[in-house]
Design an enzyme around this catalytic site. Sequence first.
Site, PDB file in Angstrom:
ATOM      1  N   GLU A  53       0.862  -1.197   0.000  1.00  0.00           N
ATOM      2  CA  GLU A  53       0.000   0.000   0.000  1.00  0.00           C
ATOM      3  C   GLU A  53       0.893   1.240   0.000  1.00  0.00           C
ATOM      4  OE1 GLU A  53      -2.521   2.697  -0.174  1.00  0.00           O
ATOM      5  OE2 GLU A  53      -3.496   0.742   0.015  1.00  0.00           O
TER       6      GLU A  53
ATOM      7  N   CYS B 293     -14.600  -1.956  -7.594  1.00  0.00           N
ATOM      8  CA  CYS B 293     -15.695  -1.022  -7.332  1.00  0.00           C
ATOM      9  C   CYS B 293     -16.143  -0.343  -8.618  1.00  0.00           C
ATOM     10  CB  CYS B 293     -15.277   0.025  -6.298  1.00  0.00           C
ATOM     11  SG  CYS B 293     -13.858   1.013  -6.787  1.00  0.00           S
TER      12      CYS B 293
END
Length: 445
Positions: free
Chosen positions: A329, A401
């Site tokens: 990340e 998404c």
Amino acid sequence: MVEKNKNYEIEIGGLGTGGEGVGKFEDFTIFVEGALPTEKIIAQIIEVKKNYAVGKLVKILRESSERVKPFCPIYEECGGCQLQHLSYAAQLVLKRQQVVDAVERIGKIHGVEIFDTLGMKNPLRYRNKMQFPVGKNLAVGCYARNSHKIIDTDSCMIQKAAADKVLVAVKKILKRFNISPYDEDTHKGILRHVMSRVGFNDEIMVVLVTATKNLPNEKAIAKAIRAELPEVSTIQQNIQTFHNNVILGRETKILYGKPTIKDKIGNLEFNISARSFFQVNTAQAEILYKTAKNFAELTGKEIVIDAYCGTGTIGLFMAKNAYKVLGIEIVNSAIDDAKKNARENKIRNAEFIVGDVVKVLPRLENYADVVVVDPPRAGCDKKVLETFAAMNPARIVYVSCNPATLARDLAILSELGYKTKKIQPVDMFPFSSHVEAVAQIEKII
């Protein structure tokens, strides 16, 4: 060809990605906000482009049996929801169709098993995070549709009830201290957004996003918020000085309390800071992650890479069924949270690295048995997908998404020797036009 300002009778055949009705007049596509599939309507054309037009709903000649009365009194003005006028059961059907259409039309992939959308038993009060822009006279709320006009509100039926209390109290206190709203045009003023997070057992975080380094009377403001809302766990100031539409800046100051709050998914507890990514619908996140874990088909022997890992939620959710999990990340604070989450949940087979996935992954070739990826709406960089393939995992689990970028990336992976086996849509955002989906992708042997 349709003409601006003229009225046309239109049959609505489907919904667009923004929740607007889509119909045709003499084979010319027209988008009409508020119209639903199967309806016959009259629309006034308000904009004409080369390949489509935008119409305003004037009259419904034949109403859909799935049309319902919106529960929110400001629904017609507010842009926060797009589908309150459609029954929840019908929303789930149409969200699955979004995924089907994207996979077949954009990805050119056919024959994939796409399951019915997994919805909520009670689709209200689900959002654990809201970030409202602030406007003139300290109006706080969502933007009106297709504009930057802020619709002031004291309550939102899709956010946690505790967040309503934050909204009311913070507006009153900021007016008392005469804190000026930020003006996007002049770049003057102080307050840009009010953000709240509500965690496990209604633990509350309040974040005041400012365009200035200093917040006048910050100590007094924090004290006043605590007096109004004694249940608040942390009050923070996030500093966003750039002239852009990014909501949160890189620097966060704690005005009161601790840096994080906790939320719970399944049996795991997670620390969440102001800037950390965490699914806004905790109940559906558990369903999403269970689906991802099932699609990973872990036996306890696999090395799993969790790309775009955020606070480590998906990777930690899978860790007990894997040999090792490695999360990547770019946000430092999210990785700090992920490491803390691993320690507090007593998970010792998970490691987390700060860095850009595009740059870190090439150093990890031939490292993964399973890759789990939950990218931003823009999807994955092609280089990332190529690196996934070079690592030769038996399986890739893609959490998306955005059906359009999912379909594009599935097409790229199919060229790299991977086949999409099945897709499970999950409704993370009831009453919006958005849908999440989990895809199981396997190496072609």
